[in-house]
Motif scaffolding. Structure first.
Motif, PDB file in Angstrom:
ATOM      1  N   LYS A 116       4.966  13.515   7.802  1.00 42.82           N
ATOM      2  CA  LYS A 116       5.030  12.352   8.688  1.00 42.82           C
ATOM      3  C   LYS A 116       4.767  11.054   7.937  1.00 42.82           C
ATOM      4  O   LYS A 116       5.384  10.038   8.220  1.00 42.82           O
ATOM      5  N   GLN A 117       3.851  11.080   7.010  1.00 42.37           N
ATOM      6  CA  GLN A 117       3.535   9.894   6.240  1.00 42.37           C
ATOM      7  C   GLN A 117       3.247  10.285   4.803  1.00 42.37           C
ATOM      8  O   GLN A 117       2.853  11.416   4.520  1.00 42.37           O
ATOM      9  N   SER A 118       3.462   9.345   3.924  1.00 44.84           N
ATOM     10  CA  SER A 118       3.227   9.583   2.500  1.00 44.84           C
ATOM     11  C   SER A 118       2.114   8.668   2.013  1.00 44.84           C
ATOM     12  O   SER A 118       1.841   7.622   2.600  1.00 44.84           O
ATOM     13  N   GLN A 119       1.475   9.075   0.928  1.00 48.53           N
ATOM     14  CA  GLN A 119       0.377   8.321   0.343  1.00 48.53           C
ATOM     15  C   GLN A 119       0.539   8.265  -1.161  1.00 48.53           C
ATOM     16  O   GLN A 119       0.851   9.285  -1.791  1.00 48.53           O
ATOM     17  N   VAL A 120       0.344   7.093  -1.728  1.00 50.24           N
ATOM     18  CA  VAL A 120       0.420   6.909  -3.173  1.00 50.24           C
ATOM     19  C   VAL A 120      -0.991   6.954  -3.744  1.00 50.24           C
ATOM     20  O   VAL A 120      -1.876   6.222  -3.301  1.00 50.24           O
ATOM     21  N   HIS A 121      -1.205   7.835  -4.711  1.00 51.35           N
ATOM     22  CA  HIS A 121      -2.501   7.979  -5.361  1.00 51.35           C
ATOM     23  C   HIS A 121      -2.427   7.325  -6.740  1.00 51.35           C
ATOM     24  O   HIS A 121      -1.501   7.583  -7.502  1.00 51.35           O
ATOM     25  N   ARG A 122      -3.403   6.504  -7.042  1.00 54.17           N
ATOM     26  CA  ARG A 122      -3.407   5.768  -8.313  1.00 54.17           C
ATOM     27  C   ARG A 122      -4.652   6.110  -9.117  1.00 54.17           C
ATOM     28  O   ARG A 122      -5.762   6.139  -8.580  1.00 54.17           O
TER      29      ARG A 122
ATOM     30  N   GLY B 140       1.792  16.232  -6.389  1.00 58.83           N
ATOM     31  CA  GLY B 140       2.718  15.361  -5.681  1.00 58.83           C
ATOM     32  C   GLY B 140       4.072  15.210  -6.344  1.00 58.83           C
ATOM     33  O   GLY B 140       4.521  16.038  -7.149  1.00 58.83           O
ATOM     34  N   SER B 141       4.717  14.102  -6.003  1.00 57.08           N
ATOM     35  CA  SER B 141       6.047  13.778  -6.522  1.00 57.08           C
ATOM     36  C   SER B 141       6.053  12.335  -6.993  1.00 57.08           C
ATOM     37  O   SER B 141       5.054  11.618  -6.882  1.00 57.08           O
ATOM     38  N   SER B 142       7.202  11.896  -7.518  1.00 53.02           N
ATOM     39  CA  SER B 142       7.344  10.523  -8.034  1.00 53.02           C
ATOM     40  C   SER B 142       6.227  10.211  -9.025  1.00 53.02           C
ATOM     41  O   SER B 142       5.621   9.133  -8.985  1.00 53.02           O
ATOM     42  N   ARG B 143       5.960  11.131  -9.924  1.00 53.14           N
ATOM     43  CA  ARG B 143       4.874  10.972 -10.887  1.00 53.14           C
ATOM     44  C   ARG B 143       5.321  10.070 -12.041  1.00 53.14           C
ATOM     45  O   ARG B 143       6.397  10.276 -12.593  1.00 53.14           O
ATOM     46  N   MET B 144       4.484   9.102 -12.382  1.00 53.20           N
ATOM     47  CA  MET B 144       4.820   8.239 -13.519  1.00 53.20           C
ATOM     48  C   MET B 144       3.579   7.546 -14.052  1.00 53.20           C
ATOM     49  O   MET B 144       2.631   7.252 -13.323  1.00 53.20           O
TER      50      MET B 144
ATOM     51  N   ASN C 235      -2.013   3.874 -16.837  1.00 51.42           N
ATOM     52  CA  ASN C 235      -2.171   3.928 -15.385  1.00 51.42           C
ATOM     53  C   ASN C 235      -1.195   4.975 -14.857  1.00 51.42           C
ATOM     54  O   ASN C 235      -0.067   5.079 -15.355  1.00 51.42           O
ATOM     55  N   TYR C 236      -1.626   5.714 -13.859  1.00 48.16           N
ATOM     56  CA  TYR C 236      -0.818   6.824 -13.382  1.00 48.16           C
ATOM     57  C   TYR C 236      -0.795   6.832 -11.856  1.00 48.16           C
ATOM     58  O   TYR C 236      -1.792   6.467 -11.204  1.00 48.16           O
ATOM     59  N   GLN C 237       0.334   7.224 -11.294  1.00 50.43           N
ATOM     60  CA  GLN C 237       0.438   7.333  -9.843  1.00 50.43           C
ATOM     61  C   GLN C 237       1.366   8.480  -9.464  1.00 50.43           C
ATOM     62  O   GLN C 237       2.265   8.853 -10.219  1.00 50.43           O
ATOM     63  N   TYR C 238       1.094   9.044  -8.294  1.00 46.59           N
ATOM     64  CA  TYR C 238       1.964  10.069  -7.734  1.00 46.59           C
ATOM     65  C   TYR C 238       1.892   9.953  -6.215  1.00 46.59           C
ATOM     66  O   TYR C 238       0.986   9.303  -5.657  1.00 46.59           O
ATOM     67  N   THR C 239       2.836  10.550  -5.526  1.00 39.95           N
ATOM     68  CA  THR C 239       2.956  10.435  -4.072  1.00 39.95           C
ATOM     69  C   THR C 239       2.823  11.811  -3.436  1.00 39.95           C
ATOM     70  O   THR C 239       3.424  12.778  -3.901  1.00 39.95           O
ATOM     71  N   THR C 240       2.029  11.888  -2.374  1.00 40.18           N
ATOM     72  CA  THR C 240       1.927  13.107  -1.574  1.00 40.18           C
ATOM     73  C   THR C 240       2.400  12.798  -0.163  1.00 40.18           C
ATOM     74  O   THR C 240       2.313  11.658   0.310  1.00 40.18           O
TER      75      THR C 240
END
Length: 405
Positions: A185-191, A155-159, A176-181
């Motif tokens: 049409k829609q995005s999802q944040v994975h934690r 994904g993107s916006s990884r931090m 703690n880590y998260q990224y966005t896919t």
């Protein structure tokens, strides 16, 4: 670091009411009342070290502009409703109601923002104090952390956030880590929550998919070829599915001896595990850097139990590197040192040539990464299903015309 108290399921995460075992870490900073003076000093130091960025200023400007655009619309709507109900008097009453309503919205938003900021500040303060009391370092945020684990390239916006890092007896990082896919049409944040442990030498890419956290199915190993799954002895397969590169099955058995498997079952059965390069990662499907002492007792216990077995992994060597290494050239006879007259019998303690030279640390290319499923296979299956679904009506029609007329 100590293991969690006995009486719970192997490797299970503590619940909200779990009893915190007596351990060798100091959890008082997580639960003791906050000293306002120390909190104010922490806030000032944080502001000095992290001045307001241009992005934060732009975000606040857009929020204020959006509020200013919404306020007149609500006021006009309420005043129009008042005019319909009571004419000019209704307009006046509607104006007063609109002002009170808007004032309430503004005050409520300010209160929510202040509360969120204060809650986040107290969390940072407690974790920083907790880190300092336990020989760790607190880092609020790391953008695009340079770690080789499988979740850190998605994904993107990884931090990473709320990172606690220690260096003795070896480098360990909790975070703690998260990224966005996005699918367009829609995005999802994975934690995720993770623990990263630095190893002594690079090892083959091995993944342990914890079966205890797969209530809704697992995506951890979905991309890997099923031919790489290795079954181990005992009860290990009841807790983990192990994947290792093809040809490295014997190496996986060397690394995961029965005593090592027992440690993973007892302390990490709710954690997905990945070995890649010279790193060991423990993954949780929730935050691990929290204000819950029971969670830290569980994590410290798991890491402490595993550290005692990692030293034996440092002795592993990839024999494929010995075969790939250039062979030493024989010494010309003229340069060879004089030797005594041979007796014709080999010395009883002489070893065959090359046996005492171990291969260098590292992993040969086939073992560095697990083989992933070919995307063309999935595409072929989808295309095949579509062709069958499209051709089926025509086939039925031709069959009916030829044989059923």
């Amino acid at each position: 670091m100590t293991a969690p108290a006995s009486g719970s399921a192997p490797g299970s995460a503590p619940g909200p009411a779990a009893r915190v075992p007596a351990g060798h870490f100091d959890a008082r900073a997580l639960i003791d009342p906050v000293n306002p003076v120390e909190l104010d000093a922490f806030v000032r130091a944080h502001r000095a070290a992290n001045p307001t960025s241009v992005g934060q200023i732009i975000a606040w400007v857009f929020a204020i502009i959006a509020l200013l655009c919404v306020v007149p619309v609500i006021g006009v709507f309420v005043m129009g409703w008042g005019y319909v109900i009571g004419g000019d008097i209704g307009v006046a009453v509607g104006g007063v109601i609109a002002l009170l309503l808007l004032a309430g919205i503004i005050v409520g938003l300010i209160a929510l923002v202040r509360r969120g900021i204060r809650t986040r500040t107290i969390t940072r303060f407690r974790l920083a104090r907790f880190a300092g009391a336990n020989a760790l370092t607190y880092i609020e945020r790391i953008d695009a952390p340079p770690l080789p684990g499988m979740i850190f390239s998605n994904g993107s916006s990884r931090m990473s956030t709320d990172v606690l890092r220690g260096v003795a007896p070896r480098f360990v990082e909790f975070g703690n880590y998260q990224y966005t896919t996005s699918n367009g049409k829609q995005s999802q944040v994975h934690r995720w929550g993770y623990v990263a442990v630095k190893l002594d030498v690079p090892l083959p890419n091995i993944v342990l998919d914890a079966l205890g956290n797969n209530a809704l199915g697992s995506s951890m190993t979905a991309a890997f070829s099923r031919t790489q799954r290795l079954s181990l002895e005992g009860d290990f397969d009841r807790f983990f599915s192990l994947y290792c590169p093809t040809g490295y099955e014997a190496d996986a058995l060397y690394l995961f001896t029965p005593d090592v498997m027992a440690r993973f079952i007892d302390h990490a059965a709710q954690l997905d595990v990945e070995i890649v390069d010279d790193w060991l990662f423990l993954y949780a499907r929730r935050e691990v850097s929290t204000l819950d002492p029971a969670t830290w007792a569980w994590l410290f216990g798991a890491v402490g139990a595993l550290l005692g077995k990692l030293d034996q992994w440092a002795r592993w060597r990839d024999d494929r590197l010995r075969l790939a290494a250039p062979q030493p050239q024989p010494t010309p006879p003229s340069m060879a040192a004089p030797s005594p007259e041979p007796s014709g019998q080999p010395l009883p303690f002489a070893a065959p040539a090359g046996v005492l030279t171990p291969p260098p640390p590292g992993v040969a290319p086939p073992g560095r990464r697990l083989r992933r499923r070919s995307p063309w296979l999935v595409v072929g299956i989808i295309v095949g299903v579509m062709l069958i679904a499209t051709a089926a009506p025509f086939a039925i029609g031709i069959f009916s015309f030829l044989f059923l007329r």
